[in-house]
Motif scaffolding. Structure first.
Motif, PDB file in Angstrom:
ATOM      1  N   CYS A  84      -6.255  -0.455  -3.743  1.00 57.65           N
ATOM      2  CA  CYS A  84      -5.055  -0.107  -4.141  1.00 57.65           C
ATOM      3  C   CYS A  84      -4.506  -0.971  -5.118  1.00 57.65           C
ATOM      4  O   CYS A  84      -4.180  -2.208  -4.734  1.00 57.65           O
ATOM      5  N   ASP A 127      -1.862  -1.378  -9.265  1.00 59.73           N
ATOM      6  CA  ASP A 127      -1.248  -0.949 -10.242  1.00 59.73           C
ATOM      7  C   ASP A 127      -2.158  -0.598 -11.491  1.00 59.73           C
ATOM      8  O   ASP A 127      -3.206  -0.786 -11.450  1.00 59.73           O
ATOM      9  N   ASP A 181      -1.929   3.310  -8.209  1.00 56.79           N
ATOM     10  CA  ASP A 181      -0.558   3.487  -7.307  1.00 56.79           C
ATOM     11  C   ASP A 181       0.437   4.794  -8.065  1.00 56.79           C
ATOM     12  O   ASP A 181       0.430   4.674  -9.250  1.00 56.79           O
ATOM     13  N   GLY A 224      -4.808  -4.046  -0.615  1.00 60.71           N
ATOM     14  CA  GLY A 224      -3.874  -3.854  -1.784  1.00 60.71           C
ATOM     15  C   GLY A 224      -3.618  -5.200  -2.477  1.00 60.71           C
ATOM     16  O   GLY A 224      -3.731  -6.230  -1.935  1.00 60.71           O
ATOM     17  N   ASN A 228      -1.800   4.065  -1.253  1.00 60.28           N
ATOM     18  CA  ASN A 228      -1.017   3.810  -2.079  1.00 60.28           C
ATOM     19  C   ASN A 228      -0.492   2.205  -2.003  1.00 60.28           C
ATOM     20  O   ASN A 228      -0.968   1.564  -0.970  1.00 60.28           O
ATOM     21  N   SER A 229       0.472   1.913  -2.902  1.00 62.44           N
ATOM     22  CA  SER A 229       0.786   0.249  -2.811  1.00 62.44           C
ATOM     23  C   SER A 229       1.990   0.049  -1.968  1.00 62.44           C
ATOM     24  O   SER A 229       2.664  -1.313  -2.392  1.00 62.44           O
ATOM     25  N   GLY A 251      -5.520   8.138  -7.180  1.00 56.38           N
ATOM     26  CA  GLY A 251      -3.867   7.874  -6.764  1.00 56.38           C
ATOM     27  C   GLY A 251      -3.029   9.248  -6.662  1.00 56.38           C
ATOM     28  O   GLY A 251      -2.531   9.325  -6.011  1.00 56.38           O
TER      29      GLY A 251
END
Length: 496
Positions: free
Chosen positions: A182, A184, A205, A133, A466-467, A460
């Protein structure tokens, strides 16, 4: 309290250089060791230890001092138990807080000593995760940092200053084995992961995707602010207060009304001549956002309009106040006493302010429902239909029927929410095409960014990665920064 002890003679001790045992005593010397308190009292151990010759001719050490396991450590004047306590307190409370806590335990150490011991604590060995992440966090001012988290165990790995694609790529090349990353929608992290781990599957994410869409919806609602009053229930002519014109005349006669009217006329005159908002702001000495507000308004009353009054505990007694005022009772003190007899628990000052408009020939200011703000309208659109309150379900259809742009936005948002709920990315290309051809600038810009990152967006939507672990660890970092009053650097944050 002091305890005196000495090591036994004739027992071999291991050399600290080569490890060979030796019994050849060179001399003795005394060590003073601080230990944890005993019954709340400081404890000192005066220990007499031997200095021995090393009998290994190839060892660089001629003599060495013997160490007592569990009691002494090299170059340390604290026992391992006390040293462990200082380190634990330093990790939790850092400098000043750790020093205060140790003082309560009757252990005298300065904040600098606690920080020094904390910085000497070795970090755990770093194991390359399979799912990584990556996220950023505000370090100080306008400077950001990068935090790496093991998305499987949700444990932090490392952090550094700045958001740098080159540094992230270098770290990934030094730690091969990352299969899923993961992140953004940041272009910086996308480039860094591509350069350092090209085989890794990148996952955009879902939270950040939804956050980006929500911001665009709020921008559209702000652009169509004039449509937002359509969400309110229609008011018939009989129910409409007959004093609108009187109120506007009173506002125009006030000092604030005259100021708003003059600014509105000046801004409108300059913007109609073709000048930009920044140029008008410099000419009039206003903020650019203030100029934009006056330029978007159709009348000066829109800028001057006061927010509707919120409901209060006096509202159930307004009819009684009107009745008593018409009967000739104009004393706020007597009216307050009468309301108290009827169960009103509020203050006299509120009654006095309520009857103040009646003294000027104006009606009592009753609470009115205000139109939704752009943020509220965006929240109405992005909320799942089954989770909307009856209040929203009653007003949102009226708003969407009145504003085609918001209706189109609502339909596009619900289509994306359906993809996320069903974990189905097959409609994504068509949705991006409709987003780009919607004619709404915020959504068209978002469509371009998502199209470039469409493979990560599809991952995603369809995968469970996910983050969430990143966001939780960033909250931990912010907590540590607040505990240290924002003065912690990267090295200290890494240690904590």
């Amino acid at each position: 309290m002091a305890v005196r002890a000495r090591t036994r003679s004739g027992e071999p001790a291991g050399c600290t250089g080569c490890g060979q045992l030796s019994e050849w005593c060179h001399s003795r010397y005394a060590r003073r060791l601080a230990d944890v308190t005993l019954a709340g009292r400081p404890l000192r151990i005066d220990l007499s230890v031997r200095r021995l010759y090393c009998e290994n001719t190839t060892c660089p050490k001629a003599t060495f001092a013997e160490q007592v396991p569990g009691l002494t450590m090299r170059y340390q004047r604290r026992t391992p138990r006390l040293q462990s306590l200082v380190e634990d307190v330093g990790v939790v409370l850092v400098g000043r807080g750790g020093s205060r806590m140790l003082r309560i335990l009757n252990i005298r150490l300065s904040r600098v000593a606690v920080l020094s011991q904390l910085m000497r604590v070795p970090l755990p060995p770093l194991v390359t995760p399979r799912v990584l992440g990556v996220d950023d966090f505000a370090l100080y001012g306008g400077t950001y940092g990068t935090l790496l988290v093991d998305a499987t165990t949700r444990l932090p790995l490392t952090l550094w200053e700045k958001r740098d694609a080159e540094q992230l790529g270098h770290w990934l090349r030094e730690h091969p084995g990352v299969e899923v990353a993961c992140r953004d929608g940041s272009l910086t992290y996308r480039q860094g992961i591509t350069a350092g781990a090209p085989e890794a599957v990148q996952v955009s994410d879902r939270f950040h995707l939804w956050q980006g869409i929500s911001r665009r919806v709020q921008d559209i609602a702000s652009t169509h602010r004039g449509c937002l009053p359509a969400a309110l229930p229609t008011v018939s002519e009989d129910d409409r207060p007959p004093i609108e014109e009187t109120t506007e005349n009173a506002a125009a006669a006030s000092r604030a009304g005259r100021h708003a009217q003059s600014l509105f006329e000046a801004v409108q005159a300059l913007t109609r001549s073709g000048r930009s908002h920044s140029s008008v702001a410099r000419a009039l000495g206003l903020d650019r956002r203030t100029v934009g507000k006056y330029a978007r308004a159709r009348t000066w009353q829109e800028v001057m309009r006061r927010p509707p009054r919120k409901p209060s505990t006096l509202d159930p007694y307004l009819d009684y106040l009107r009745q008593r005022w018409d009967e000739g009772q104009h004393s706020a003190k007597i009216l307050h006493e009468e309301l108290q007899a009827k169960g009103y628990l509020g203050h006299y000052q509120r009654v006095k302010m309520a009857v103040a408009p009646l003294r000027r020939g104006l009606p009592i200011d009753e609470p009115r429902e205000r139109p939704p703000s752009p943020r509220e309208a965006a929240r109405w659109i992005t909320t799942h239909p089954h989770r909307r309150s009856p209040h929203i379900n009653e007003r949102l259809p009226r708003l969407l029927e009145h504003c085609p742009e918001l209706k189109l936005t609502h339909d596009l948002v619900r289509r994306f929410a359906t993809m996320v709920d069903n974990r189905d990315a097959a409609p994504l290309p068509g949705w991006l095409s409709d987003l780009a051809s919607s004619g709404l600038a915020p959504l068209a810009g978002l469509a371009g960014a998502l199209h470039e990152d469409r493979h990560a967006v599809a991952q995603g939507i369809t995968t469970s990665y996910n983050s969430g672990g990143n966001e939780g660890r960033i909250i931990d970092v912010k907590l540590q920064k607040r505990i240290m009053a924002g003065r912690a650097g990267i090295r200290l944050l890494s240690g904590r």
